[in-house]
Design an enzyme around this catalytic site. Structure first.
Site, short mmCIF file in Angstrom:
data_model
loop_
_atom_site.label_atom_id
_atom_site.label_comp_id
_atom_site.label_asym_id
_atom_site.label_seq_id
_atom_site.Cartn_x
_atom_site.Cartn_y
_atom_site.Cartn_z
N LEU A 224 0.82 -1.33 -0.01
CA LEU A 224 0.08 0.08 -0.20
C LEU A 224 0.76 1.26 0.04
CD1 LEU A 224 -2.78 -1.07 2.50
CD2 LEU A 224 -2.97 -0.87 0.05
N ARG A 225 1.87 1.06 -0.03
CA ARG A 225 2.75 2.38 -0.07
C ARG A 225 2.83 3.12 -1.12
NH1 ARG A 225 7.92 0.18 1.14
NH2 ARG A 225 7.79 0.99 3.26
N ALA A 226 2.65 2.71 -2.50
CA ALA A 226 2.26 3.49 -3.42
C ALA A 226 0.88 4.28 -3.50
CB ALA A 226 2.29 2.23 -4.70
#
Length: 693
Positions: A274-276
C-alpha cells in the site's frame, strides 16, 4: 571549482525531474525522488541547485542536530537547549559511495562509554542532513544494508545508534534524492519501492536545445557569479512559490473521488503493498498545492501516478520500469466522478462571471501559469538496456532448419540471435575458502554481518565489542590494577572485537562459446536460458558479472565487470552464433580480465563459468592450447564451473576434460537446475576436498 552553484532555473528541459524535486521541497513526506538516467544529463547539477531554493531554517544554539527552537527534539543528545537560536540556509549533504554505516549514523566511542562511563557521540551524516537535503549520487553502487538504513531513517524521520546497550537517538528528517545510471546496476525492487517518486531522464536529441545547454554551461564556466546573477530574480520567484505552496499544503483537500481514483489505479497496475497508494495521495496533494489549489483534481492523480508507479511495476530484475498510459487513462475514466447536470447560464459564464481559464487559482499550473503539469510523454526513452532496436525473438525453428555442422578446420555459417529459454532456479556455486569481500549471498566470508565466530584485538576503532572476551581479558588484571568495589577496571588493551562470518558477493565471469558448434537453435535457446538463469542467480546473490564470448577469429569482452545484470541479459539476447571455435582465446581473455580485476578490487573473489561443449577448432593442437590456457587459470586458484553443453547420442566428453584442466566442477544443462539435483546441493568443492572424497 567555483563555490557558486549553477542556478536551478538555468537548467534546460528536464520538466519531470524539475517538478519531482520541487514537489519534494514542498512536501518532504512524498518520500524523496530517485533519478535514473545516463551520464552527463545534469542530474547532480539540478539536485545541488535545489538546496539554494529552500527556505532558511532556525536552529537552536549549540545544537549539533539542527533542532528547531520552536519544537526541539526531546530525545536530542544535545538537549536541553538554551533560549538562543540563529538562522542558516538548509544544508545539502552528499553521501560518498564508499560511506560506512558509522559515518552515516554517527560513531559512539565504546572505549570511553565502558571504561569511563562517558557517552561520547559524534554525529553522522544523517544528523547533518536534518531539515535539509540528503543527496546520494550513484545510489545503486552502495551496499544494500547501507541503502536500507538510509531509507529507514527517511521513512521514520529518526536515526538510531545502538552499541552494546548504549543507545543514542535523534531526529533525521530530510529531502532524500538519489541518482543512478542503470547501466551500472539496478536497485533491488524492495529498495526501489522505498523511494517516493522516480524520474527517467535522457539527454535531448534536439540540436537547438543541446546548443542552448552548451551555451549556458560555457557562460557559467567563464563567469559563475555573473551567470548566477542573471537568474537571481527567477530563483527568488521560484523560492517564494515553494514557500507559498508549503503554507497552502495543510489546506489542500483530498476528496473521496480522487482517493478512489488513486486506489483504483494502484490496484489496476497490481502494485505490491500500500506504499504506492500513500505516496500517490501525498504527491497529488503536493501537486495541488504547487498549482495554488486547495482541491485535488484528476490531473493531479494522473501526474502522481506517472511519477510514483513506474519503478513499482518491476516483477523481475530484467524488467524495465514503465507505465501503460492507455491503461492509466482508462482506469481514471472508469473511476472518475460523474458530473452533476447544471442548468445552462444565459451568457455561458458561471454565476460569478468566472468561466474556465480565467487565470484563477483553479487554473494554476506547476510553473505558476495556466494548466496542470503535463503528463510524461508516452514516447519517453525506454530504460531497457537492450534499447528500442533490440532484435525480436525469432520463431522456433524446425529440426530441418538447424545449421549443418562445419567441416573440420572450416568456418561455420553465422546464425542470427535466438531467444533465451525460460529462466529457472539454479544450483548454488560457491568460491572455496573464506573471503573478505563485500557483503553478499554467495561465498563464505568474514563480514560486518553474520554470526560471531571468534574474538580478536580491534583493528582500528572499536565498533563490534565482544563483551565476554573483553571481560575475560580484563579479569586477571583486576588485583594488580587495585580494583575496589564491584566495577571492573578496564583498559584499552582489554577490548576485544567480534569476528563475524557471513557471505560475500563475487565476480561471476561468464565465458560463453558462441561458435558454430553451438549454433543449433534449440540447443542455443537452452544454453541462453541456462546463462540467463545464472544471471538471475547472480542478481539475487548481489554479485558483479562480466561476459566474454568467443567465436570466429577470437574472443570479445562483451560485458566488462559490472553490477548490471540487466545489461548482461540484453547482451546475451543479442548474441549471434557461428564461425570457428577459438576456445583458447576465450580462456586467455578470461585470464587477462581476472588479472586486471584483482588489481581493481583485490577483495572480490572471482567465479569463472565456462559455457561450452569443449570443442576447439584446429584439432588436437587447438585442444592442447586450450588446456594450457586452462592451466594458467588453475594456477591462479580461480574457482570455476564448466557448463557442459554437449548433446546428442555420441558424446566426446571434451567439456569434462576441460573441467579437469581447470580444477573445476562440470555440470550438464539438466544438472544445473536446483530442483533436480538433491545429491548435488553442495555445488562446488575445492580440489583438496574432491581428493579427500
Amino acid at each position: 571549482m567555483s563555490d557558486v552553484r549553477y542556478p536551478f532555473t538555468a537548467v534546460v528541459g528536464m520538466a519531470d525531474l524539475r517538478l519531482s524535486l520541487l514537489l519534494n521541497a514542498v512536501s518532504p513526506a512524498v518520500g524523496g525522488v530517485l533519478v535514473r538516467g545516463e551520464k552527463g544529463t545534469a542530474k547532480s547539477t539540478m539536485v545541488r541547485a535545489l538546496a539554494g531554493l529552500l527556505p532558511s531554517i532556525a536552529v537552536a544554539e549549540q545544537c549539533r542536530f539542527a533542532c528547531d527552537p520552536a519544537a526541539p527534539d526531546p530525545q536530542c543528545p544535545d538537549a536541553p537547549h538554551g533560549a538562543g537560536s540563529h538562522e542558516r540556509p538548509a544544508r545539502l549533504v552528499e553521501l560518498p559511495v564508499g560511506v560506512t554505516e558509522d559515518r552515516i549514523v554517527g560513531s559512539l566511542d565504546l572505549e570511553q562509554a565502558l571504561a569511563q562511563g562517558v557517552k561520547a557521540y559524534e554525529p553522522g551524516l544523517l544528523a547533518q542532513a536534518h531539515r535539509g537535503v540528503l543527496y546520494i549520487d550513484e545510489v545503486n553502487l552502495l551496499q544494500d544494508h547501507v541503502v536500507d538504513l538510509l531509507l529507514d531513517a527517511a521513512a521514520m524521520g529518526r536515526s538510531y545508534v545502538e552499541r552494546e546497550g548504549v543507545s543514542v537517538r535523534h531526529a533525521a528528517r530530510f529531502l532524500l534524492v538519489g541518482t543512478m545510471n542503470p547501466e551500472e546496476g539496478e536497485l533491488r525492487p524492495q529498495l526501489l519501492d522505498r523511494f517516493g517518486l522516480t524520474v527517467e531522464i535522457a539527454a535531448t536529441r534536439e540540436p537547438a536545445e543541446r546548443a542552448e545547454v552548451v551555451r549556458r554551461r560555457l557562460a557559467y564556466d567563464a563567469d559563475p557569479a555573473g551567470f548566477a546573477a542573471g537568474y537571481r530574480a527567477d530563483e527568488r520567484a521560484l523560492a517564494e512559490q515553494i514557500a507559498r505552496a508549503r503554507e497552502l499544503l495543510p489546506a489542500v483537500e483530498l476528496g473521496d473521488a480522487a482517493l478512489r481514483q488513486i486506489t483504483a489505479v494502484c490496484a489496476a497496475f497490481e502494485v505490491d503493498g500500500l506504499r504506492a497508494d500513500i505516496v500517490m495521495a501525498r504527491t497529488a496533494v503536493a501537486l495541488a498545492a504547487w498549482a495554488g489549489r486547495t482541491r485535488v483534481l484528476e490531473e493531479d492523480v494522473r501526474k502522481a501516478a506517472q511519477l510514483a508507479l513506474p519503478h513499482r511495476r518491476r516483477r523481475n530484475p530484467f524488467d524495465a520500469p514503465g507505465l501503460d498510459e492507455e491503461q492509466l487513462d482508462r482506469t481514471l475514466s472508469e473511476h472518475s466522478e460523474p458530473e452533476e447536470p447544471t442548468e445552462p447560464e444565459p451568457d455561458g459564464d458561471g454565476p460569478d462571471g468566472d468561466g474556465p481559464g480565467d487565470g484563477g487559482p483553479g487554473d494554476g499550473g506547476p510553473d505558476g501559469g495556466g494548466g496542470a503539469p503535463e503528463p510524461a510523454s508516452a514516447d519517453a526513452p525506454s530504460a531497457d538496456p537492450a534499447g528500442p532496436d533490440a532484435p525480436d525473438a525469432p520463431e522456433t525453428s524446425s529440426p530441418e532448419a538447424a545449421p549443418r555442422l562445419p567441416k573440420p578446420g572450416g568456418p561455420a555459417p553465422e546464425s542470427s540471435p535466438v531467444a533465451a529459454g525460460e529462466a529457472y532456479r539454479t544450483r548454488l556455486f560457491k568460491v572455496p575458502g573464506t573471503g573478505h569481500g563485500a557483503r553478499g549471498r554467495r561465498s563464505p566470508a568474514e563480514t560486518d554481518g553474520g554470526h560471531t565466530i571468534r574474538a580478536r584485538r580491534p583493528h582500528g576503532a572499536l565498533t563490534r565489542l565482544h563483551l565476554s572476551a573483553t571481560l575475560q581479558a580484563a579479569a586477571p588484571q583486576q588485583l594488580a590494577r587495585g580494583r575496589s568495589g564491584r566495577a571492573l577496571v578496564l583498559r584499552t588493551d582489554d577490548f576485544r572485537e567480534q569476528v563475524r562470518k557471513g557471505r560475500e558477493s563475487n565476480l561471476v565471469l561468464f565465458v560463453v562459446d558462441a561458435s558454430g558448434s553451438m549454433a543449433a537453435r534449440q540447443r542455443m535457446t537452452a544454453v541462453k536460458g541456462a546463462v540467463l538463469s545464472l544471471l538471475m542467480d547472480a542478481y539475487q546473490r548481489r554479485d558483479k558479472i562480466g561476459m566474454i564470448t568467443f567465436r570466429g577469429g577470437g574472443a570479445e569482452l562483451a560485458l566488462p565487470p559490472t553490477s548490471s545484470v540487466e545489461v548482461g541479459a540484453a547482451r546475451l539476447e543479442q548474441l549471434p552464433t557461428g564461425g570457428r571455435t577459438p576456445l583458447a582465446a576465450g580462456l586467455l581473455r578470461a585470464h587477462e580480465v581476472l588479472r586486471l580485476e584483482r588489481v581493481r578490487d583485490p577483495l572480490r573473489r572471482p567465479l569463472l563459468v565456462v559455457v561450452t561443449d569443449g570443442r576447439a577448432t584446429g584439432g588436437r593442437g587447438a585442444l592442447a592450447e586450450a588446456g594450457r590456457a586452462a592451466g594458467l587459470l588453475a594456477a591462479q586458484g580461480t574457482a570455476a564451473v564448466v557448463l557442459d553443453c554437449e548433446s546428442g547420442p555420441v558424446r566426446l566428453g571434451l567439456a569434462r576434460t576441460l573441467a579437469g584442466q581447470l580444477n573445476a566442477t562440470a555440470v550438464t544443462l539438466d544438472e544445473l537446475r536446483a530442483e533436480g539435483v538433491a545429491a548435488l546441493v553442495h555445488a562446488h568443492r575445492s580440489p583438496s576436498q574432491r581428493k579427500a572424497a
